[in-house]
Scaffold this motif. Structure first.
Motif, mmCIF file in Angstrom:
data_model
loop_
_atom_site.group_PDB
_atom_site.id
_atom_site.type_symbol
_atom_site.label_atom_id
_atom_site.label_comp_id
_atom_site.label_asym_id
_atom_site.label_seq_id
_atom_site.Cartn_x
_atom_site.Cartn_y
_atom_site.Cartn_z
ATOM 1 N N MET A 1 -7.674 -5.487 -11.832
ATOM 2 C CA MET A 1 -7.915 -6.563 -12.790
ATOM 3 C C MET A 1 -8.905 -6.117 -13.847
ATOM 4 O O MET A 1 -9.965 -5.578 -13.525
ATOM 5 N N GLU A 2 -8.536 -6.341 -15.098
ATOM 6 C CA GLU A 2 -9.430 -6.065 -16.225
ATOM 7 C C GLU A 2 -9.508 -7.313 -17.099
ATOM 8 O O GLU A 2 -8.482 -7.818 -17.544
ATOM 9 N N VAL B 1 -12.523 -4.821 -13.173
ATOM 10 C CA VAL B 1 -13.275 -5.698 -12.274
ATOM 11 C C VAL B 1 -12.823 -5.454 -10.836
ATOM 12 O O VAL B 1 -13.633 -5.407 -9.920
ATOM 13 N N LEU B 2 -11.524 -5.283 -10.652
ATOM 14 C CA LEU B 2 -10.957 -4.896 -9.356
ATOM 15 C C LEU B 2 -10.174 -3.604 -9.542
ATOM 16 O O LEU B 2 -9.483 -3.431 -10.549
ATOM 17 N N ARG B 3 -10.269 -2.726 -8.543
ATOM 18 C CA ARG B 3 -9.607 -1.429 -8.643
ATOM 19 C C ARG B 3 -8.750 -1.177 -7.406
ATOM 20 O O ARG B 3 -9.283 -0.982 -6.314
ATOM 21 N N ASP B 4 -7.441 -1.235 -7.571
ATOM 22 C CA ASP B 4 -6.501 -0.850 -6.521
ATOM 23 C C ASP B 4 -6.831 -1.541 -5.185
ATOM 24 O O ASP B 4 -6.956 -0.892 -4.141
ATOM 25 N N VAL B 5 -6.950 -2.856 -5.208
ATOM 26 C CA VAL B 5 -7.353 -3.631 -4.028
ATOM 27 C C VAL B 5 -6.143 -3.961 -3.156
ATOM 28 O O VAL B 5 -5.164 -4.542 -3.628
ATOM 29 N N THR B 6 -6.229 -3.599 -1.891
ATOM 30 C CA THR B 6 -5.175 -3.908 -0.919
ATOM 31 C C THR B 6 -5.814 -4.466 0.346
ATOM 32 O O THR B 6 -6.723 -3.853 0.909
ATOM 33 N N PHE B 7 -5.377 -5.642 0.766
ATOM 34 C CA PHE B 7 -5.830 -6.220 2.027
ATOM 35 C C PHE B 7 -4.897 -7.364 2.424
ATOM 36 O O PHE B 7 -4.067 -7.816 1.622
ATOM 37 N N GLY B 8 -5.022 -7.828 3.659
ATOM 38 C CA GLY B 8 -4.205 -8.937 4.125
ATOM 39 C C GLY B 8 -4.999 -9.892 4.992
ATOM 40 O O GLY B 8 -5.911 -9.479 5.711
ATOM 41 N N VAL B 9 -4.682 -11.160 4.889
ATOM 42 C CA VAL B 9 -5.257 -12.195 5.745
ATOM 43 C C VAL B 9 -4.098 -12.922 6.404
ATOM 44 O O VAL B 9 -3.231 -13.476 5.717
ATOM 45 N N ASP B 10 -4.050 -12.900 7.726
ATOM 46 C CA ASP B 10 -2.935 -13.493 8.449
ATOM 47 C C ASP B 10 -3.096 -15.004 8.616
ATOM 48 O O ASP B 10 -4.200 -15.551 8.501
ATOM 49 N N PRO C 1 -3.202 -10.727 -12.249
ATOM 50 C CA PRO C 1 -3.749 -9.367 -12.191
ATOM 51 C C PRO C 1 -3.213 -8.500 -13.315
ATOM 52 O O PRO C 1 -2.131 -8.749 -13.857
ATOM 53 N N THR C 2 -3.980 -7.480 -13.664
ATOM 54 C CA THR C 2 -3.522 -6.510 -14.650
ATOM 55 C C THR C 2 -2.375 -5.684 -14.087
ATOM 56 O O THR C 2 -1.424 -5.349 -14.781
ATOM 57 N N SER C 3 -2.483 -5.375 -12.782
ATOM 58 C CA SER C 3 -1.408 -4.642 -12.107
ATOM 59 C C SER C 3 -1.453 -4.956 -10.616
ATOM 60 O O SER C 3 -2.450 -5.472 -10.104
ATOM 61 N N GLY C 4 -0.365 -4.638 -9.911
ATOM 62 C CA GLY C 4 -0.279 -4.907 -8.487
ATOM 63 C C GLY C 4 0.392 -6.245 -8.203
ATOM 64 O O GLY C 4 0.766 -6.973 -9.123
ATOM 65 N N ARG D 1 -13.959 -2.484 -5.456
ATOM 66 C CA ARG D 1 -13.128 -1.845 -4.422
ATOM 67 C C ARG D 1 -13.372 -2.522 -3.081
ATOM 68 O O ARG D 1 -14.502 -2.944 -2.775
ATOM 69 N N VAL D 2 -12.324 -2.604 -2.285
ATOM 70 C CA VAL D 2 -12.414 -3.299 -0.994
ATOM 71 C C VAL D 2 -12.497 -2.311 0.142
ATOM 72 O O VAL D 2 -11.776 -1.302 0.180
ATOM 73 N N PHE D 3 -13.393 -2.632 1.100
ATOM 74 C CA PHE D 3 -13.547 -1.827 2.315
ATOM 75 C C PHE D 3 -13.471 -2.797 3.497
ATOM 76 O O PHE D 3 -14.303 -3.679 3.623
ATOM 77 N N GLU D 4 -12.502 -2.626 4.370
ATOM 78 C CA GLU D 4 -12.372 -3.554 5.508
ATOM 79 C C GLU D 4 -13.248 -3.069 6.647
ATOM 80 O O GLU D 4 -13.325 -1.890 6.903
#
Length: 217
Positions: free
Chosen positions: A9-10, A17-26, A54-57, A214-217
């Protein structure tokens, strides 16, 4: 229930602001999104309820790809995703009952259904005693409970909260978190953004950490 796939996201071109963020919530999970101010937590929440794109994804919420969601379908998304804001956003000239009822009025619910559902949810969050009071006449904790009641009166599948205890003292903060936990036990997926690590440790729930976009689980 909530899935991000390589989301970036830009707001300004070239300033991520967000860079290549991947995660899941069940479905049925209770998850904290933690990180310092400016890390991108609020942006993640705004993307989930499609306030921004989002800008991408790709983002999939309750089985719906938000990138392909038509503008006419956004109101339906907002019915299944309840949102609690840090500053409550209660209308000062309406009572607690009327503030909560607004969420049902916009869906076209009739008067009898509104009365039944609002009274039920106010009882659930412990506000039946002050339903006729105005926001300025109740405490900060009660205002936050009213904001939560408004977010869940439509029985959403997902409940998002952005720094919901930022204006509350530690005792009230824990009370509000226990309320979120009780809603989670009823089947609601709960996703809370916060920078209060002590509260997160006390609740012992799954944590997703975000830093510098960036996201870190």
């Amino acid at each position: 229930m909530i899935h991000f796939y390589s989301v970036s996201m830009e707001y300004k071109r070239g300033v991520p602001v967000l860079r290549d963020v991947t995660f899941g919530v069940d479905k049925g999970e209770f998850v904290f999104l933690v990180g310092p101010s400016g890390a991108g937590k609020t942006t993640v929440l705004r993307l989930i309820y499609r306030e921004i794109k989002p800008t991408s994804g790709e983002i999939v919420v309750a089985g719906k790809n938000l990138s392909r969601l038509k503008d006419s379908q956004i109101p339906y998304l907002r019915r299944i995703v309840g949102v609690v804001f840090q500053d409550f956003k209660l209308l000062p000239r309406k009572t607690i009952f009327e503030n909560v009822a607004l969420a049902l009025k916009v869906t076209g619910a009739d008067r009898a259904e509104i009365k039944r559902k609002v009274n039920r949810v106010l009882d659930l969050v412990g506000l039946s005693h002050c339903k006729d009071a105005y926001p300025e006449e109740v405490s900060g904790g009660e205002q936050q409970r009213a904001a939560i009641a408004r977010a869940v009166v439509n029985d959403p599948l997902i409940l998002l909260a952005d720094e919901p205890t930022g204006n509350l003292d530690p005792v009230l903060s824990l009370e509000i978190m226990k309320l979120f936990e009780s809603l989670n036990y009823r089947g609601t997926t709960v996703f809370i953004a916060t920078h209060d690590y002590s509260l997160v440790r006390a609740m012992r729930k799954r944590v997703i950490r975000i830093e510098r976009g960036r996201v870190f689980e």
